[in-house]
Enzyme design. Structure first.
Site, short mmCIF file in Angstrom:
data_model
loop_
_atom_site.label_atom_id
_atom_site.label_comp_id
_atom_site.label_asym_id
_atom_site.label_seq_id
_atom_site.Cartn_x
_atom_site.Cartn_y
_atom_site.Cartn_z
N LYS B 90 0.33 -1.41 -0.56
CA LYS B 90 0.02 -0.20 -0.21
C LYS B 90 0.88 1.25 0.26
CE LYS B 90 -2.25 -0.61 4.17
NZ LYS B 90 -1.79 -1.80 4.13
N CYS B 185 -12.51 1.88 16.66
CA CYS B 185 -11.31 1.05 16.75
C CYS B 185 -10.41 1.01 17.94
CB CYS B 185 -10.15 1.23 15.37
SG CYS B 185 -9.27 3.02 15.54
N MET B 186 -10.24 2.35 18.68
CA MET B 186 -9.51 1.86 20.20
C MET B 186 -10.56 2.87 21.31
SD MET B 186 -6.50 2.11 18.42
CE MET B 186 -5.73 2.69 20.18
N MET B 376 -7.82 -5.34 16.60
CA MET B 376 -9.96 -5.43 16.25
C MET B 376 -10.23 -6.37 17.44
SD MET B 376 -9.72 -1.96 15.90
CE MET B 376 -8.35 -1.89 16.95
N GLY B 413 -5.03 1.49 14.41
CA GLY B 413 -5.26 1.26 13.51
C GLY B 413 -5.49 2.01 11.74
N GLN B 414 -5.12 3.61 12.41
CA GLN B 414 -4.90 4.67 11.84
C GLN B 414 -3.84 4.78 12.47
OE1 GLN B 414 -9.75 6.01 11.25
NE2 GLN B 414 -9.60 5.35 13.29
#
Lengths: 200, 847
Positions: B90, B185-186, B376, B413-414
């Protein structure tokens, strides 16, 4: 620019030219559908009726071009455009009226060809986390496995090198279809069954 | 000879490495402004700038090369200590994420509301017109009923923008209806951190991976979701063949493929396994007694907390008491654990008792450093906060926390879930720097930094709507104005059948929705106004990754067409909404943002670098209280220890390629902290300054948890309670969703990269072959996945990329044409309000 990088550029450039030549001169043998046995009379049995082409739900099959010589018009797969998806019921084989495509037990028994990786252009061999071919392989961890290697001069990263098991790879070409590299050619190709190894 | 991109990349990497070796990055980074700086190695007119990858929380450093206003390449930064010039696929193709053919380049205004859900019914508009419309709708709602407006932000919103958005919403609008997608997510990790340590941060860092003896991955497919960190983990295993890796998971993944041992458990039963490990350690007296005596306190909390599926859960029993805890003794804690025998945990989880025992022994082995890593599977869990607790409980009992190589780490995740959503505090209950709206002293401190009259923020002492609440209210017609940026809620939210109004065509169809975006997405299709945004290096910004690393990405090129910097949009809308309002007798907008923006000129005061620096300096005051006399006095008096999360001046981050906070000034140099609460030389990355200022030396293991209440983190007993839904005759399968390597989140960027789209063009439902046989489906068949919440059609795969056990299925969420969240429950962890995307029960039928 350092001398070493100039050499690296020249070497890689030479590899690129060679790869481009490979693309320009496709192997004489096309990639034939599951069940085809190039050394078992496929050429004489196939009547080029197109029934297998019609039966393929993925439109993976098309008539081989004139450059395929005697096999021109016979069904073949262009893996980069649409690989064989190894359907559970093999509708192409079922549709074949002549036995040119002979029954196979399961997808693991298909022998269309064998994948070959160009380690010079493959991103994974350079330490990038790619391995797209491995994760899409319908025989993951069998036909393609990952060889986890230390990366030279880098204690923090490993190389996730995809390795083809020639005994288990069936040559469906999904790895070729999905390979992210295209310049000058995909970093993986299928050597069709019947093509001698040296021809690559 | 035409040099291929690969060769080009290789040669530039070498050239950059040598250039970087010769001086600081700022000398080699060319120029975003183009003034007075020499172009570095390469063709004339080429600029090289520093950035951080746009995608996941790994935070890989990259070098951006541009020429004639266009990106030429993005390559790994060889000087970045984390990724050393490498990327996943990516990051390798990052240029393509900015150059999709359908970039939004003009503001759009919807003319036909009945066409919501499509990109039809819009017309192009001028910025003036679009901003006037958005601002008038916001102001109208604000004046009528503040509870009916909302902002949905992101763990991708760069730090300065997040800071200014929070300031506008909280101080400008006096509204707490702002929440980020990081809630998805967090949030469970955050509440876990706050409950256990009273500080929202991991003690360790990525370098722990290089030193540990045992990896324990809990509900984490790191091999796909954190590619470069997994490369690092793998390098550690290759470096020392004795290093072990236990993978605790509900399905076999590419991460399981390389684990020493895989413990596949029934969904939700991880709580029982973790408690059994803790119990084994306690019963067999394998704990670290000195560590317990010096550092720990024990608690238990509200139990039998039910599930948050109903809309009123938060305000009725037991939802409104879930945060309550009480102190207990170690002996009482041991009693609570006692039912969790290996056999009991095995019975619930399906994991052999011997495997749980083996892992417990590994945790307890004094000769082994152990590093837990989770994502997650733990956080998106109907008991996500509890599960975070349970992992810390184990590490704390054996004293394996906050030490190099030993720790417990929730991976983000971000790219800036930590840097913006958490550190800035763009949540409905937070203020910057770990402060919360409900705490009076925290409000006073914030008022001081923002120069507001004392008591001004008392209007926001009650938290606003969290994310699921916001969308539930939206679907009920109780939200009139929603603005979203840096996210794609119409794909990423759960229970989309409800939230997208698929049944009654209400809620989302009636509200006024503004979406700031770079590409058309399903979210823009539901918008009334679409504001075209500058993306990533088309502006300057900063991200804060999962290991407390703050890093700046420089502007490299201009945005396309009329696309604009999000901060400019915010200023222009804030200016209009606050027209005629005052704070303390001063024009409200000028009071809040006059230091960076000239509203008469409709422009910033200075270039982007100066604006970012100026805004950063104000934000930095929160963690450098001595920069503000009034704040400093409150900090001293209340003992807030605000300097515990000290940030450095803006330009230091450019010079040093990013730094892990707290960053301490020692002898004129700014030094980062790799290992929090661990004593040692600051220059070696230890928390010397923090411990000397606030902590105690010579405690067990050389650590001091000086941010925790009484300087003692809490071991909180949390029981096993079953998931919100269990498989039934009607819905016999578990449905788990997640991310795969090629595509990031909802695919709005990566699916526009031709190479990545080719690599993974469709979302498939991974199934166990035995289940397929029972249902009469084969690889490639289309099926309908149906839950109590909705249904989605998807193609079955048995190829084996993930290998679910019988009764469980998995699908990725990147594809909006295969909108898996139509069927996913919006039940959330009652403490963190983070939805459980992993355990919806579904039926599956062949179409």
């Amino acid at each position: 620019m350092k001398i070493t990088s100039i050499i690296a550029a020249c070497l890689a450039g030479a590899a690129a030219v060679k790869a481009a030549y490979d693309v320009a001169a496709p192997s004489a043998l096309p990639l034939l559908p599951p069940g085809a046995r190039p050394e078992g009379g496929f050429e004489s049995l196939c009547v080029k009726c197109g029934k297998c082409i019609e039966a393929c739900p993925y439109q993976s099959l098309h008539p081989a071009p004139a450059s395929a010589g005697a096999l021109a018009g016979a069904p073949c797969v262009d893996a980069r455009i649409q690989a064989c998806r190894l359907c559970a019921e093999f509708p192409c084989i079922e549709a074949c009226p002549t036995g040119a495509l002979a029954p196979v037990e399961s997808k693991a028994d298909v022998r269309m060809g064998v994948a070959v990786i160009d380690e010079d252009t493959c991103l994974s061999f350079q330490g990038m986390r790619c391995e797209v071919c491995y994760r899409v392989c319908p025989l993951i961890d069998e036909a393609i496995t990952i060889d986890y290697r230390k990366r030279e001069g880098d204690a923090l990263h490993a190389v996730f090198a995809p390795i083809i098991d020639e005994e288990k790879c069936v040559g469906c070409g999904l790895c070729v279809e999905r390979c992210v590299v295209s310049d000058p050619a995909p970093a993986i190709r299928i050597r069709p069954t019947g093509e001698p190894e040296a021809a690559q | 000879m035409e040099i291929s991109r690969r060769v080009f990349v290789k040669t530039t990497a070498v050239a950059l490495a040598s250039a970087a070796a010769a001086g600081t990055l700022s000398t080699m980074m060319g120029c975003s402004s183009g003034e007075g700086q020499e172009a570095p190695a390469g063709d004339s007119g080429t600029t090289k700038t520093l950035a951080v990858c746009r995608f996941c929380g790994c935070g890989c450093g990259v070098i951006v090369e541009a020429k004639d206003g266009k990106l030429i390449s993005v390559t790994g930064d060889p000087e970045n200590g984390s990724n050393r010039g490498l990327n996943c696929v990516k990051g390798y193709y990052l240029v393509g994420a900015l150059t999709g053919e359908d970039r939004l380049t003009k503001p759009l205004i919807r003319e036909d509301k009945s066409l919501k859900g499509t990109m039809d019914g819009f017309r192009e508009a001028t910025w003036e017109e679009a901003l006037d419309l958005v601002a008038s709708k916001l102001r109208e709602t604000w004046k009528a009923d503040k509870s009916r407006l909302a902002f949905w932000g992101s763990g991708q919103q760069p730090i300065v923008e997040g800071y200014c958005t929070a300031k506008f919403w909280k101080a400008g609008l006096l509204s707490n209806n702002i929440d980020p997608n990081a809630r998805l997510c967090m949030a469970s990790a955050v509440v876990g951190f706050m409950n256990v340590f009273q500080t929202d941060e991991p003690a360790g860092c990525y370098a722990d991976i290089d030193e540990t003896d045992v990896f324990v991955t809990w509900g984490a497919n790191m091999a796909e979701a954190h590619p470069m960190l997994y490369s690092r983990l793998t390098a550690r295993k290759l470096d020392n063949p004795n290093v072990l890796h236990y993978d605790l998971t509900t399905l076999t993944t590419r991460t399981s493929a390389t684990a020493t041992k895989v413990l596949t458990f029934t969904p939700g039963s991880d709580l029982a396994i973790a408690n059994a490990i803790a119990n084994y350690i306690v019963v067999n007296k394998l704990y670290d007694e000195a560590f317990i005596n010096d550092h720990l306190q024990f608690k238990q909390g509200t139990e039998n907390i039910g599930n948050s599926t109903a809309d009123d859960y938060d305000v009725t029993e037991p939802g409104n008491t879930v945060d309550a805890v009480e102190s207990i003794t170690f002996e009482q804690y041991a009693e609570r654990l006692a039912p969790y025998t290996l056999e009991y945990a095995s019975e619930i989880s399906g994991v052999p008792a011997a495997d749980i025992e083996e892992l417990a022994k590994v945790f307890a082995d004094p000769s082994k450093k152990v590093l837990s890593l989770w994502t997650m599977g733990v956080n998106q869990h109907s008991r996500g906060t509890w599960m975070n607790h349970c992992i810390y409980n184990i590490h704390l009992l054996v004293g394996k926390y906050a030490l190099p190589g030993s720790g417990a780490f929730s991976l983000t995740g971000q790219p800036t879930a930590c840097g913006t959503a958490r550190e800035v505090g763009t949540f409905c209950h937070r203020l910057p720097a770990d402060l919360v709206v409900a705490n009076e002293v925290h409000r006073r401190y914030t008022e001081a930094v923002w120069n507001l009259p004392e008591g001004y923020l008392d209007a926001i002492q009650k938290p606003g709507f969290h994310t699921v609440k916001t969308f539930r209210e939206l679907s009920k017609g109780n939200i009139d104005f929603l603005w979203s940026a840096h996210n794609n809620w119409a794909v990423s939210m759960p229970n989309l059948t409800r939230f997208l109004g698929r049944g009654d065509k209400k809620g989302i169809f009636d509200a006024f929705i503004c979406v700031s975006e770079v590409y058309p997405t399903l979210s823009t299709a539901y918008a009334d106004v679409v504001l075209p945004a500058a993306m990533w290096v088309e502006r300057e910004g900063a991200f804060g990754n999962g290991e407390r690393r703050t890093a700046i990405f420089e502007k490299a090129i201009d945005p396309p067409g009329e696309a604009k910097w999000d901060l400019w949009m915010l200023m222009e809308i804030a200016k209009r909404v606050l027209e005629g309002e005052t704070i303390d007798g001063v024009d409200a907008f000028d009071h809040l943002f006059g230091f960076i923006y000239d509203k008469e000129a409709a422009d910033f005061k200075g270039d982007q670098r100066e604006v970012c620096r100026t805004a950063w300096e104000e934000y930095r005051t929160f963690s450098n209280p001595w920069l503000n006399e009034r704040a400093n006095a409150i900090n001293e008096e209340a003992g807030l220890k605000m300097d515990a999360k000290q940030l450095a001046p803006y330009d230091v981050y450019l010079e040093k390629h990013g730094l892990l906070w707290p960053v301490r000034e020692v002898d004129g140099d700014w030094l980062e902290t790799s290992w929090r609460f661990c004593d040692g030389e600051q220059a070696d990355g230890f928390d010397q300054v923090g411990i000397a200022t606030h902590g105690s030396q010579d405690l067990a293991n050389g650590v001091s948890f000086y941010k925790s209440a009484g300087q003692k983190p809490s071991v909180v007993f949390r029981p096993y309670e079953p998931p919100a839904e269990m498989p039934s005759d009607e819905y016999p399968f578990w449905f788990c969703t997640g991310r795969l390597l090629e595509h990031w989140h909802t695919g709005s960027m990566t699916r526009r990269v031709p190479e990545l789209d080719r690599a993974l063009p469709e979302a498939l439902l991974d199934m166990n072959p035995a289940d397929c046989e029972k249902l009469g489906v084969v690889d490639g068949d289309m099926v309908r996945v149906k839950s109590r919440f909705g249904e989605v059609e998807i193609k079955v795969s048995t190829a084996g990329r993930t290998q679910p056990p019988e009764g469980l299925t998995f699908a990725p969420f990147f594809a909006d044409e295969t909108l898996v969240n139509l069927a996913v429950q919006d039940t959330y962890c009652p403490l963190s309000k983070e939805p459980d995307f992993k355990k919806t029960c579904v039926s599956i039928e062949k179409i």
